[in-house]
Design an enzyme around this catalytic site. Structure first.
Site, mmCIF file in Angstrom:
data_model
loop_
_atom_site.group_PDB
_atom_site.id
_atom_site.type_symbol
_atom_site.label_atom_id
_atom_site.label_comp_id
_atom_site.label_asym_id
_atom_site.label_seq_id
_atom_site.Cartn_x
_atom_site.Cartn_y
_atom_site.Cartn_z
ATOM 1 C CD GLU A 184 5.051 0.216 3.445
ATOM 2 O OE1 GLU A 184 5.595 -0.338 4.416
ATOM 3 O OE2 GLU A 184 4.850 -0.166 2.027
ATOM 4 C CG HIS A 195 4.415 -3.002 -0.962
ATOM 5 N ND1 HIS A 195 5.304 -2.472 -1.905
ATOM 6 C CD2 HIS A 195 4.736 -2.794 0.430
ATOM 7 C CE1 HIS A 195 6.451 -2.087 -0.932
ATOM 8 N NE2 HIS A 195 5.768 -2.447 0.256
HETATM 9 P P1 PGA Z 1 11.380 -1.531 4.480
HETATM 10 O O1 PGA Z 1 10.225 -2.025 3.602
HETATM 11 O O2 PGA Z 1 11.129 -1.720 5.842
HETATM 12 O O3 PGA Z 1 12.661 -2.047 3.777
HETATM 13 O O4 PGA Z 1 11.775 -0.012 4.060
HETATM 14 C C1 PGA Z 1 9.083 -1.564 4.146
HETATM 15 C C2 PGA Z 1 8.088 -2.132 3.018
HETATM 16 O O5 PGA Z 1 8.232 -1.964 1.641
HETATM 17 O O6 PGA Z 1 6.710 -2.622 3.430
#
Ligand code: PGA
Length: 238
Positions: free
Chosen positions: A165, A116
């Site tokens: 992401e 992440h």
């Molecule tokens: P968010 O976070 O939905 O608050 O943007 C997603 C993540 O960090 O996995």
């Protein structure tokens, strides 16, 4: 029965994934309340029950590690509802104070988020360590959910679930346009067996548009997963 199976085969659009990443944002009383509400919502909804039972939908909840065992007990008997870790140690076992290892979690988690961007930027996560974690996942039957920030991050061999992401979209309320996500997906040149999901301010209002592209098979959800009703509403669209 046979007809049911045939219909499922004909109409199945493939498994969709909805993954909750609570980060460090829940206390035990909140977790207890969340799962009680969510479980009721799921058990009472025939569409979601159907999608879970027929392998059209998998829901994975990734809580802070201390809550894994409690949640495992709560979800017993619901098909395709899983508990995952938000990260695991790159070491297998030994004298490493504070580490939470895959070996310790084997049998308690089905999945683990790896790489992440918050781990990469704030806790020095390296690609070398992610590779070690993937090896440990294989050894202990844990499915990695590999997060990538852009096409420069490595898609490791054997990974089946990739969450794209974009950093600018995480926790900002500024989700990336679905068409742009589809364009970026092409740059990853993913093997056919990889399921591609999106994360970054995905919520119950915008999630339908991503699925409608036919290229995005689910979501890694932070903020909108903190409220069971919002998370459930996302599951309803899948
Ligand atoms: P968010 O976070 O939905 O608050 O943007 C997603 C993540 O960090 O996995």
């Amino acid at each position: 029965m046979l007809l049911d199976l045939l219909l499922i085969t004909v109409y199945s659009t493939g498994m969709k994934y909805l993954i909750a990443n609570w980060k460090a944002q829940m206390t035990f009383p909140q977790v207890r309340e969340w799962i009680a509400v969510f479980e009721d919502l799921i058990r009472e909804d025939s569409d979601i029950s159907y999608n879970l039972t027929t392998n059209n939908l998998a829901i994975i909840i990734c809580p802070p590690s201390p809550f894994i065992l409690y949640l495992q007990d709560q979800i017993l008997g619901i098909p395709n509802l899983y508990i995952g870790a938000q990260d695991i140690s790159h070491v297998e076992e030994g004298k490493y104070t504070g580490e939470v290892t895959t070996k310790a979690l084997q049998g308690l988690i089905s999945h683990s988020i790896l790489g992440h961007s918050e781990r990469r930027s704030e806790f020095g996560e390296t690609e070398e360590n992610i590779a070690k974690k993937i090896t440990l996942c294989k050894k202990y039957a844990v499915e990695p959910i590999l997060c990538v920030r852009d096409e420069k991050d490595t898609i490791f061999d054997g990974v089946k679930l990739v969450a794209y992401e974009p950093v600018s979209a995480i926790g900002t309320g500024q989700n990336m346009n679905p068409a742009e996500v589809v364009e970026i997906k092409k740059k990853f040149s993913l093997p056919a067996e990889v399921t591609f999901i999106y994360g970054g301010s995905a919520d119950e209002k915008n999630c339908k548009e991503y699925i409608a592209t036919g290229e995005i098979d689910g979501f890694l959800v932070g903020t909108a997963s903190l409220e069971p009703q919002r998370f459930f509403n996302m599951a309803k669209t899948l």
